[in-house]
Structures are given as structure tokens and as C-alpha cells.
Design a protein around this motif. Structure first.
Motif, PDB file in Angstrom:
ATOM      1  N   ALA A 268       0.923  -1.168  -0.185  1.00 60.35           N
ATOM      2  CA  ALA A 268       0.017   0.094   0.083  1.00 60.35           C
ATOM      3  C   ALA A 268       0.863   1.182   0.045  1.00 60.35           C
ATOM      4  CB  ALA A 268      -0.909  -0.034   1.181  1.00 60.35           C
ATOM      5  N   ARG A 269       0.505   2.303  -0.716  1.00 59.06           N
ATOM      6  CA  ARG A 269       1.098   3.326  -0.982  1.00 59.06           C
ATOM      7  C   ARG A 269       0.073   4.630  -1.010  1.00 59.06           C
ATOM      8  NH1 ARG A 269       6.302   5.666  -1.914  1.00 59.06           N
ATOM      9  NH2 ARG A 269       5.937   7.630  -3.326  1.00 59.06           N
ATOM     10  N   LEU A 270       0.265   5.454   0.245  1.00 59.69           N
ATOM     11  CA  LEU A 270      -0.779   6.472   0.421  1.00 59.69           C
ATOM     12  C   LEU A 270      -0.348   7.728   0.396  1.00 59.69           C
ATOM     13  CD1 LEU A 270      -2.618   4.708   3.487  1.00 59.69           C
ATOM     14  CD2 LEU A 270      -3.095   4.605   0.934  1.00 59.69           C
ATOM     15  N   ASP A 271      -0.911   8.817  -0.316  1.00 63.00           N
ATOM     16  CA  ASP A 271      -0.339  10.113  -0.557  1.00 63.00           C
ATOM     17  C   ASP A 271      -0.985  10.989   0.531  1.00 63.00           C
ATOM     18  OD1 ASP A 271       0.688  12.502  -1.546  1.00 63.00           O
ATOM     19  OD2 ASP A 271      -0.628  12.231  -3.482  1.00 63.00           O
ATOM     20  N   MET A 272      -0.026  11.318   1.362  1.00 62.62           N
ATOM     21  CA  MET A 272      -0.460  12.363   2.465  1.00 62.62           C
ATOM     22  C   MET A 272       0.419  13.493   2.375  1.00 62.62           C
ATOM     23  SD  MET A 272      -1.902  10.136   5.499  1.00 62.62           S
ATOM     24  CE  MET A 272      -2.614  11.247   6.446  1.00 62.62           C
ATOM     25  N   ARG A 273       1.290  13.895   1.284  1.00 65.34           N
ATOM     26  CA  ARG A 273       2.138  14.686   1.248  1.00 65.34           C
ATOM     27  C   ARG A 273       1.525  16.317   1.582  1.00 65.34           C
ATOM     28  NH1 ARG A 273       3.939  13.376  -4.681  1.00 65.34           N
ATOM     29  NH2 ARG A 273       1.749  13.456  -4.850  1.00 65.34           N
ATOM     30  N   SER A 274       0.228  16.240   1.369  1.00 66.36           N
ATOM     31  CA  SER A 274      -0.434  17.641   1.687  1.00 66.36           C
ATOM     32  C   SER A 274      -0.861  17.587   2.997  1.00 66.36           C
ATOM     33  CB  SER A 274      -1.779  17.715   1.070  1.00 66.36           C
ATOM     34  OG  SER A 274      -2.779  16.911   1.198  1.00 66.36           O
ATOM     35  N   GLY A 275      -0.550  16.424   3.976  1.00 70.30           N
ATOM     36  CA  GLY A 275      -1.099  16.579   5.392  1.00 70.30           C
ATOM     37  C   GLY A 275      -2.204  15.921   5.656  1.00 70.30           C
ATOM     38  N   SER A 276      -2.973  15.336   4.550  1.00 68.78           N
ATOM     39  CA  SER A 276      -4.175  14.555   4.957  1.00 68.78           C
ATOM     40  C   SER A 276      -4.408  13.864   3.482  1.00 68.78           C
ATOM     41  CB  SER A 276      -5.253  15.399   5.055  1.00 68.78           C
ATOM     42  OG  SER A 276      -5.747  16.348   3.692  1.00 68.78           O
ATOM     43  N   LEU A 277      -5.299  12.891   3.770  1.00 72.16           N
ATOM     44  CA  LEU A 277      -5.398  11.911   2.829  1.00 72.16           C
ATOM     45  C   LEU A 277      -6.949  12.136   2.516  1.00 72.16           C
ATOM     46  CD1 LEU A 277      -4.597   9.381   1.018  1.00 72.16           C
ATOM     47  CD2 LEU A 277      -5.567   8.016   2.920  1.00 72.16           C
ATOM     48  N   LYS A 278      -7.173  12.741   1.200  1.00 69.55           N
ATOM     49  CA  LYS A 278      -8.358  13.336   0.621  1.00 69.55           C
ATOM     50  C   LYS A 278      -9.268  11.876   0.373  1.00 69.55           C
ATOM     51  CE  LYS A 278      -7.749  17.518   1.074  1.00 69.55           C
ATOM     52  NZ  LYS A 278      -8.670  18.208   1.935  1.00 69.55           N
ATOM     53  N   LYS A 279     -10.481  11.875   0.787  1.00 75.07           N
ATOM     54  CA  LYS A 279     -11.249  10.828   0.197  1.00 75.07           C
ATOM     55  C   LYS A 279     -11.604  10.661  -1.055  1.00 75.07           C
ATOM     56  CE  LYS A 279     -13.796  10.722   4.659  1.00 75.07           C
ATOM     57  NZ  LYS A 279     -15.060  10.733   5.248  1.00 75.07           N
ATOM     58  N   ALA A 280     -11.579  11.691  -1.864  1.00 77.97           N
ATOM     59  CA  ALA A 280     -11.992  11.561  -3.296  1.00 77.97           C
ATOM     60  C   ALA A 280     -10.754  11.016  -4.021  1.00 77.97           C
ATOM     61  CB  ALA A 280     -12.411  12.961  -3.771  1.00 77.97           C
ATOM     62  N   ALA A 281      -9.633  11.516  -3.556  1.00 77.90           N
ATOM     63  CA  ALA A 281      -8.126  10.845  -4.240  1.00 77.90           C
ATOM     64  C   ALA A 281      -8.150   9.460  -4.172  1.00 77.90           C
ATOM     65  CB  ALA A 281      -7.213  11.764  -3.554  1.00 77.90           C
TER      66      ALA A 281
END
Length: 110
Positions: free
Chosen positions: A23-36
Motif C-alpha cells: 500500500a502506498r498512500l499520498d499524504m504529502r498535503s498533510g491529509s488523505l483526501k477521500k476523493a483521491a
């Protein structure tokens, strides 16, 4: 199948994580957007559990680098009114006392 380097959390994405054990998750913005990650805004997200079938190699792309770990359970913290997951919770597991102590030492050093 996702064309992105990041995992999705819809039914197909969760199944892919369970199948590939990555699993690789993108939280570079500080959160994990549900739509993304392809889940509805009111969703609490999946619980991804591979207990008994192996560990997931988890990578979280964070604002200041990457967080990695191996786990057999990933959960997401949110409310139905949030458009993101505020936290990703994962549980580190160890197969022996020595491996457990090594995880603790590594965490203290970080």
C-alpha cells in the motif's frame, strides 16, 4: 487497477492491497483526501486486514519524507462530515521478542 503510483481505498483498491500486500498512500498535503482514494465523502474507509496471510508493506508519502512499515492491519480516522482521513492507523507486528525489541528501538530513535 490504478494508473497512479498511489493506492486507492475503494473495494477494488482494498482488494489489490490485500492481494499484493503493498500500500502506498499520498499524504504529502498533510491529509488523505477521500476523493483521491476513490471513496465517498461520507465513508469511513475500509479496514484492511491481512492477519494470517502476511504483512502489508505500507508506505505513506508525508509532507517531510516517507513513513514505511510492515503491518497486517490498516485503519482510517475520519467522520462522515470530513472530506479527508485525518489519520492512518497501522499496527506493527513482530514474530519474536527480538523483532519486537528492534521495532521499539527503531521507534525511539525516530
Amino acid at each position: 487497477m490504478s494508473n497512479s503510483e498511489f493506492s486507492t481505498l475503494d473495494a477494488a483498491g482494498a482488494d489489490q492491497i490485500r492481494d499484493t500486500k503493498t500500500a502506498r498512500l499520498d499524504m504529502r498535503s498533510g491529509s488523505l483526501k477521500k476523493a483521491a482514494v476513490r471513496v465517498p465523502e461520507a465513508s469511513y474507509g475500509p479496514e484492511i486486514n491481512t492477519r494470517g496471510s502476511g504483512k502489508i508493506a505500507l508506505t505513506i508519502a508525508a509532507p517531510n519524507g516517507e513513513i514505511t512499515g510492515e503491518t497486517d492491519r490498516i485503519r482510517f480516522n475520519t467522520t462522515v462530515k470530513r472530506s479527508d482521513f485525518s489519520e492512518v492507523t497501522y499496527f506493527l507486528t513482530a514474530d519474536s521478542a527480538d523483532e519486537y525489541f528492534s521495532l521499539i528501538r527503531d521507534g525511539v530513535q525516530r
